[in-house]
Scaffold this motif. Sequence first.
Motif, PDB file in Angstrom:
ATOM      1  N   THR A   3      -5.870   0.294   4.885  1.00 11.29           N
ATOM      2  CA  THR A   3      -5.426   0.724   3.361  1.00 11.29           C
ATOM      3  C   THR A   3      -4.749  -0.808   2.950  1.00 11.29           C
ATOM      4  N   HIS A   4      -4.198  -1.351   3.979  1.00  9.40           N
ATOM      5  CA  HIS A   4      -3.303  -2.463   3.765  1.00  9.40           C
ATOM      6  C   HIS A   4      -4.189  -3.614   3.234  1.00  9.40           C
ATOM      7  N   VAL A   5      -5.407  -3.694   4.094  1.00 11.93           N
ATOM      8  CA  VAL A   5      -6.343  -4.933   3.902  1.00 11.93           C
ATOM      9  C   VAL A   5      -7.193  -4.504   2.360  1.00 11.93           C
TER      10      VAL A   5
ATOM     11  N   ALA B  53       0.804  -1.341   0.173  1.00 14.03           N
ATOM     12  CA  ALA B  53       0.053  -0.071  -0.153  1.00 14.03           C
ATOM     13  C   ALA B  53       0.942   1.468   0.011  1.00 14.03           C
ATOM     14  N   HIS B  54       2.010   1.213   0.739  1.00 11.00           N
ATOM     15  CA  HIS B  54       2.825   2.494   1.122  1.00 11.00           C
ATOM     16  C   HIS B  54       4.229   2.158   0.669  1.00 11.00           C
ATOM     17  N   GLN B  55       4.886   3.295   0.278  1.00 13.63           N
ATOM     18  CA  GLN B  55       6.323   2.998   0.247  1.00 13.63           C
ATOM     19  C   GLN B  55       6.801   2.627   1.354  1.00 13.63           C
ATOM     20  N   ASP B  56       7.865   1.511   1.391  1.00  7.92           N
ATOM     21  CA  ASP B  56       8.635   0.741   2.467  1.00  7.92           C
ATOM     22  C   ASP B  56       7.899  -0.522   2.704  1.00  7.92           C
ATOM     23  N   ASP B  57       6.423  -0.487   2.409  1.00  8.14           N
ATOM     24  CA  ASP B  57       5.532  -2.004   2.904  1.00  8.14           C
ATOM     25  C   ASP B  57       6.353  -3.020   2.321  1.00  8.14           C
ATOM     26  N   ILE B  58       6.656  -3.280   0.799  1.00 10.88           N
ATOM     27  CA  ILE B  58       7.429  -3.986   0.251  1.00 10.88           C
ATOM     28  C   ILE B  58       8.648  -4.611   0.855  1.00 10.88           C
TER      29      ILE B  58
ATOM     30  N   VAL C 134       2.800  -7.051   8.069  1.00 11.60           N
ATOM     31  CA  VAL C 134       3.480  -5.624   8.566  1.00 11.60           C
ATOM     32  C   VAL C 134       2.722  -4.992   9.870  1.00 11.60           C
ATOM     33  N   TRP C 135       1.365  -4.858   9.598  1.00 12.31           N
ATOM     34  CA  TRP C 135       0.841  -4.118  10.981  1.00 12.31           C
ATOM     35  C   TRP C 135       0.100  -5.397  11.538  1.00 12.31           C
ATOM     36  N   ARG C 136       0.696  -5.980  12.130  1.00 12.66           N
ATOM     37  CA  ARG C 136       0.177  -7.245  12.803  1.00 12.66           C
ATOM     38  C   ARG C 136       0.937  -8.319  12.318  1.00 12.66           C
TER      39      ARG C 136
END
Length: 285
Positions: free
Chosen positions: A146-148, A32-37, A175-177
Amino acid sequence: MQLKNPDADVYVPDGSTVAEALTKTTHVAVGAHQDDIEFMALHGILECFDDPDRWFSGITVGDGAGSPRSGPYGEYSDEEMRKVRVIEQRKAALVGGYACQIQLGFPSAAIKDASIEEVVVYLKAIFEGAAPEVVYLHNPADKHDTHVACCLRSIDALRMLPEDRRPQKVYGCEVWRGLDWMVDDDKEALHLDDRANIAGALCGVFDSQIAGGKRYDLAVQGRHLANATFFESHEVDAHDRLAFAMDLTPLIDDPSIRVADFTLGLLRNMKDDVTDRIVRMNRKV
Ligand SMILES: [Zn+2]
């Protein structure tokens, strides 16, 4: 590839065309965001690193405009922040030796609105061009909306592909969890033993977030070290670092399975595991 969105950014580190880069791509991650990958799909990046037969491509769906900011970036406007984040994502693509990095530049609100079909249309076009063997997505039990949403749009896009263009494996990543809560039989344990230096460099380029107040670089490394040590309670560590993932491939192979039912099935397995152990340990033998 022509992207209508003026905020979209396409970067091919070796200077070849996007079509060439996608054709040789074998592994794709959608964040979703820059850095998530880099935080969730290090396994794919490192598997492809310096391998002439395997190529990694990153897709970042969001524009990064709403990123939190403080410290040296505290006074940045949304527009300045967006530009910084696009450059940081390009740096990661260069360090990681990606085939290409596509930043679609959608605002968060557009990703979270299922009626906006453009997100799925772009993702489908990229998947169709790359026909990757392995895909890394956010997981549907993440706690960031946003991730989901990004995970759901990606699943929709993958389900639209003709069968011969579908990936062999689709992972839902942490990521977030974290995904330690899944029972071991459901868990995909992705090994990250090699090239900790590259993993560290990749997570470290996102200065606007790290210097801006969140030590994601240390947190990601800490999660992977903890996953490896706490994976087996009765054996010595078999791996230095592990990332956990959900196997989302059944959702692509059978589009009739609802994402919520699939995810709740994993939760049910966890609930049964906890219940069974307590019952067993209360038994007088
Ligand atoms: Zn994110």
